[in-house]
Design an enzyme around this catalytic site. Structure first.
Site, mmCIF file in Angstrom:
data_model
loop_
_atom_site.group_PDB
_atom_site.id
_atom_site.type_symbol
_atom_site.label_atom_id
_atom_site.label_comp_id
_atom_site.label_asym_id
_atom_site.label_seq_id
_atom_site.Cartn_x
_atom_site.Cartn_y
_atom_site.Cartn_z
ATOM 1 N N CYS A 171 0.830 -1.204 0.000
ATOM 2 C CA CYS A 171 0.000 0.000 0.000
ATOM 3 C C CYS A 171 0.869 1.261 0.000
ATOM 4 C CB CYS A 171 -0.920 -0.040 1.228
ATOM 5 S SG CYS A 171 -1.764 1.498 1.597
ATOM 6 N N CYS A 213 0.096 3.746 2.768
ATOM 7 C CA CYS A 213 0.571 3.192 4.046
ATOM 8 C C CYS A 213 2.065 3.474 4.209
ATOM 9 C CB CYS A 213 0.339 1.683 4.112
ATOM 10 S SG CYS A 213 -1.383 1.171 4.037
#
Length: 140
Positions: free
Chosen positions: A63, A66
Site C-alpha cells: 500500500c 501506508c
C-alpha cells in the site's frame, strides 16, 4: 495502569506511565518511542489485558499511502508515547484480525482502550492532522 512489555509481553502495573519505566519481568524499558509490530495473539492480549490506549495502524506492505504514512506514525509514537502505545498490524499477515475489525481500506487508524474501539479513521494524514486527531481522541 496496566502496560504490556514490548519485549517479553509481561504485564506491568504502573502508577504513572513515563519514559524510562522498566519491565518488572525482563527489566527492559517499557517505552521506546517506536511503534510495535504485533500479530493477532499479541494484539488481542494487549487489547484485553492492558489499560493503556492503543493507537493502531492497519496497513499492508504493498500500500503506497501506508508507506507514505509510516514516518508520520513513527514520529507520533515518539511524541505521544507513553500516553498511548502505537501498534502496527500488517493486514496481509493478519487477515483474520483485519476481518474481525472490519478493515475495508488501508491505512485505517483506530484507537482502542480497555478492549473497546474508541474511534477510527481511514486514510493517511500529515503530522499536523494526525496530531490533532490524536489530541481530540486520546483519553485524557
Amino acid at each position: 495502569m496496566i502496560v504490556m512489555c514490548p519485549h517479553c509481553a509481561g504485564l506491568n502495573r504502573l502508577n504513572d506511565a513515563k519514559p524510562g519505566a522498566k519491565c518488572g519481568k525482563c527489566k527492559q524499558e517499557l517505552f521506546s518511542g517506536n511503534p510495535l509490530e504485533m500479530n493477532a495473539q499479541q494484539f488481542n492480549r494487549a487489547l484485553q489485558k492492558t489499560d493503556q490506549p492503543l493507537v493502531v495502524d492497519f496497513w499492508a506492505p504493498w500500500c503506497g499511502p501506508c508507506q507514505g504514512f509510516a514516518p508520520v506514525f513513527n514520529q507520533a509514537a515518539q511524541q505521544f508515547e507513553p500516553a498511548a502505545r502505537f501498534v502496527k498490524i500488517n493486514t496481509e499477515n493478519e487477515q483474520q484480525l483485519a476481518a474481525q475489525f472490519g478493515i475495508r481500506s488501508i491505512p485505517t487508524l483506530a484507537i482502542f482502550q480497555s478492549g473497546k474501539e474508541i474511534t477510527r479513521l481511514s486514510g493517511a494524514l500529515d503530522m499536523q492532522s494526525f496530531s490533532q486527531w490524536l489530541n481530540q481522541n486520546l483519553p485524557k
